[in-house]
Scaffold this motif. Structure first.
Motif, mmCIF file in Angstrom:
data_model
loop_
_atom_site.group_PDB
_atom_site.id
_atom_site.type_symbol
_atom_site.label_atom_id
_atom_site.label_comp_id
_atom_site.label_asym_id
_atom_site.label_seq_id
_atom_site.Cartn_x
_atom_site.Cartn_y
_atom_site.Cartn_z
ATOM 1 N N ALA A 204 0.754 -1.223 0.025
ATOM 2 C CA ALA A 204 -0.024 -0.008 0.107
ATOM 3 C C ALA A 204 0.874 1.281 0.082
ATOM 4 N N GLY A 205 2.164 1.045 -0.252
ATOM 5 C CA GLY A 205 2.999 2.252 -0.010
ATOM 6 C C GLY A 205 3.352 2.933 -1.251
ATOM 7 N N TYR A 206 4.490 3.548 -1.427
ATOM 8 C CA TYR A 206 4.652 4.500 -2.629
ATOM 9 C C TYR A 206 4.158 3.868 -3.984
ATOM 10 N N HIS A 207 3.565 4.900 -4.960
ATOM 11 C CA HIS A 207 3.153 4.644 -6.082
ATOM 12 C C HIS A 207 2.001 3.706 -6.262
ATOM 13 N N THR A 208 1.395 3.217 -5.015
ATOM 14 C CA THR A 208 0.236 2.139 -5.124
ATOM 15 C C THR A 208 -0.928 3.086 -4.835
ATOM 16 N N LYS A 209 -1.952 2.668 -5.888
ATOM 17 C CA LYS A 209 -3.160 3.383 -5.965
ATOM 18 C C LYS A 209 -4.228 2.607 -4.940
ATOM 19 N N VAL A 210 -4.530 3.384 -3.848
ATOM 20 C CA VAL A 210 -5.562 2.724 -2.688
ATOM 21 C C VAL A 210 -6.776 3.567 -2.757
ATOM 22 N N VAL A 211 -7.712 2.734 -2.545
ATOM 23 C CA VAL A 211 -8.994 3.039 -2.216
ATOM 24 C C VAL A 211 -9.531 2.662 -0.721
ATOM 25 N N PRO A 212 -9.269 4.007 -0.018
ATOM 26 C CA PRO A 212 -9.398 3.246 1.632
ATOM 27 C C PRO A 212 -10.857 3.669 1.986
ATOM 28 N N LEU A 213 -11.334 2.620 2.154
ATOM 29 C CA LEU A 213 -12.834 2.737 2.953
ATOM 30 C C LEU A 213 -12.782 2.803 4.712
ATOM 31 N N ILE A 214 -12.173 3.968 4.818
ATOM 32 C CA ILE A 214 -11.967 4.062 6.221
ATOM 33 C C ILE A 214 -12.658 5.255 6.815
ATOM 34 N N ASP A 215 -13.771 5.236 7.766
ATOM 35 C CA ASP A 215 -14.496 6.501 8.133
ATOM 36 C C ASP A 215 -13.613 7.159 9.186
ATOM 37 N N GLU A 216 -13.537 8.534 8.861
ATOM 38 C CA GLU A 216 -13.114 9.564 10.007
ATOM 39 C C GLU A 216 -13.870 9.803 10.841
ATOM 40 N N ASN A 217 -13.230 9.880 12.148
ATOM 41 C CA ASN A 217 -13.860 10.503 13.219
ATOM 42 C C ASN A 217 -14.206 11.721 13.371
ATOM 43 N N VAL A 218 -14.964 12.591 13.629
ATOM 44 C CA VAL A 218 -15.016 13.832 13.595
ATOM 45 C C VAL A 218 -14.284 14.367 15.371
ATOM 46 N N LEU A 219 -13.443 15.050 15.420
ATOM 47 C CA LEU A 219 -12.840 15.265 16.659
ATOM 48 C C LEU A 219 -13.068 16.686 17.143
ATOM 49 N N VAL A 220 -13.144 17.516 16.243
ATOM 50 C CA VAL A 220 -13.433 19.006 16.524
ATOM 51 C C VAL A 220 -14.720 19.498 15.760
ATOM 52 N N THR A 221 -15.514 20.385 16.345
ATOM 53 C CA THR A 221 -16.665 20.961 15.533
ATOM 54 C C THR A 221 -16.652 22.382 16.122
ATOM 55 N N THR A 222 -16.393 23.349 15.665
ATOM 56 C CA THR A 222 -16.527 24.611 16.340
ATOM 57 C C THR A 222 -17.749 25.310 15.976
ATOM 58 N N SER A 223 -18.060 26.489 16.757
ATOM 59 C CA SER A 223 -19.043 27.467 16.095
ATOM 60 C C SER A 223 -18.660 28.839 16.288
ATOM 61 N N ARG A 224 -19.310 29.827 15.846
ATOM 62 C CA ARG A 224 -18.749 31.114 15.686
ATOM 63 C C ARG A 224 -18.562 31.512 16.982
ATOM 64 N N SER A 225 -19.176 31.331 18.057
ATOM 65 C CA SER A 225 -18.605 31.820 19.446
ATOM 66 C C SER A 225 -17.589 30.928 20.124
ATOM 67 N N THR A 226 -17.121 29.655 19.439
ATOM 68 C CA THR A 226 -15.887 28.945 20.039
ATOM 69 C C THR A 226 -14.606 29.448 20.105
ATOM 70 N N ASP A 227 -14.067 29.422 21.111
ATOM 71 C CA ASP A 227 -12.672 29.845 21.259
ATOM 72 C C ASP A 227 -11.804 28.509 20.791
ATOM 73 N N LEU A 228 -10.850 28.621 19.771
ATOM 74 C CA LEU A 228 -10.211 27.618 19.359
ATOM 75 C C LEU A 228 -8.928 27.035 20.392
ATOM 76 N N SER A 229 -8.984 25.551 20.621
ATOM 77 C CA SER A 229 -8.087 25.322 21.734
ATOM 78 C C SER A 229 -6.692 25.625 21.145
ATOM 79 N N SER A 230 -5.850 25.533 22.040
ATOM 80 C CA SER A 230 -4.132 25.834 21.824
ATOM 81 C C SER A 230 -3.672 24.824 20.789
ATOM 82 N N THR A 231 -4.310 23.558 21.078
ATOM 83 C CA THR A 231 -3.786 22.323 20.103
ATOM 84 C C THR A 231 -4.105 22.557 18.675
#
Length: 308
Positions: A204-231
């Motif tokens: 799956a490394g260099y120059h291999t075309k991969v279709v990853p069926l991996i769902d990403e987890n939502v880590l951060v969702t901000t709003s207009r009033s949210t103070d962004l974390s330092s991280t």
């Protein structure tokens, strides 16, 4: 340090050795950022374009004949039949296009394939191997959470779509998230077949075309009033990305770590008792059923899907 790769200094090597190792890592890493145009990676068309054009031409001819018969014979039966048939075919095509875009068809196809065994599978055979993952020569670190010993990482940054100068939705649940930054990497890894107990190297490394069926987890969702974390601010600044407080931001991350169960589809190669899983050399034509509908899709690459 390369994105997602372990720092050589942390393992006690010299600066020169670390620089050389970083160069080797860059050559072996598979940068999949170009395939992250959407959450699910590249989505082939559900039907060949030529077939769609041919069907559209036939329907146009049918409607034209219906109009001609209506004008000459004063009978609308043929025109009504042509319109009904056109509506049915259009609904069929739109349903399959939506299923293809959502990835549901591809996932159902992958789930429906029977698991193979490395013990009995022949050289050059298309196989689906399911088992535990272990790292190869290179392991990755996820971009935001810093999860170590990964063989695949994906970090996506989305921002809320805007209408003019106003945010589409001033609340958290934005109706349209636009992908503005993507980091996706893969490396060669090993998979231990659950059926035979044998281990295979997945290229799956260099120059291999991969279709990853991996769902990403939502880590951060901000709003207009949210103070962004330092991280989050630090992560954005390192990538020269805007960190305006008023923006609606969603950060998603997914990864495959050592010890996870994984299903891989590819071509089996047997040489000198060693097993390797490679991308297919020719496109794979699949017939995938969604309810009572059929979607035709072609795929050229390895498929990765995480199992629960």
């Amino acid at each position: 340090m390369l994105p997602g790769v372990e720092d050589g200094k942390r393992r006690g090597v010299s600066d020169a050795e670390a620089e050389a190792e970083a160069g080797a890592s860059a050559a072996a890493l598979n940068d999949l950022c170009a395939t992250a145009g959407d959450a699910g990676g590249p989505v082939p068309a559900p039907f060949p374009r030529a077939a769609s054009l041919a069907v559209a031409a036939l329907l146009a001819v049918g409607i034209g004949l219906g109009v001609l018969v209506l004008a000459v014979v004063r009978s609308a039966v043929l025109l009504v039949l042509a319109l009904v048939l056109s509506a049915a075919v259009s609904a069929f095509l739109l349903w399959n296009a939506a299923a293809a875009a959502s990835g549901r068809v591809l996932r159902r196809f992958v789930d429906g394939l029977p698991a193979s065994s490395l013990r009995v599978a022949a050289d050059g055979q298309l196989v689906k191997i399911t088992g535990m993952v272990s790292c190869g020569d290179i392991s990755l670190i996820s971009s935001y959470e810093k999860v170590e010993n990964c063989v695949y990482t994906s970090t996506l940054l989305r921002k809320c779509g805007r209408w003019g100068s106003e945010v589409a939705n001033p609340k958290n649940n934005c109706s349209r998230w636009k992908l503005t930054h993507a980091e996706r990497f893969a490396a060669d890894f090993y998979i231990t077949d659950a059926k035979s107990g044998k281990r295979a190297l997945v290229k799956a490394g260099y120059h291999t075309k991969v279709v990853p069926l991996i769902d990403e987890n939502v880590l951060v969702t901000t709003s207009r009033s949210t103070d962004l974390s330092s991280t989050l601010k630090c992560w954005l600044e390192e990538r020269n990305l805007s960190s305006e407080e008023a923006q609606l931001i969603r950060l998603e991350e997914g990864y495959i770590t050592e010890g996870m169960r994984l299903s891989v589809i590819g071509i089996l190669s047997k040489k000198n008792g060693d097993f390797m899983i490679l991308p297919p050399r020719e496109p794979i034509s699949t017939v995938c059923f969604t309810e009572t509908f059929i979607a035709w899709r072609k795929h050229l690459w390895l498929y990765l899907t995480r199992l629960n």
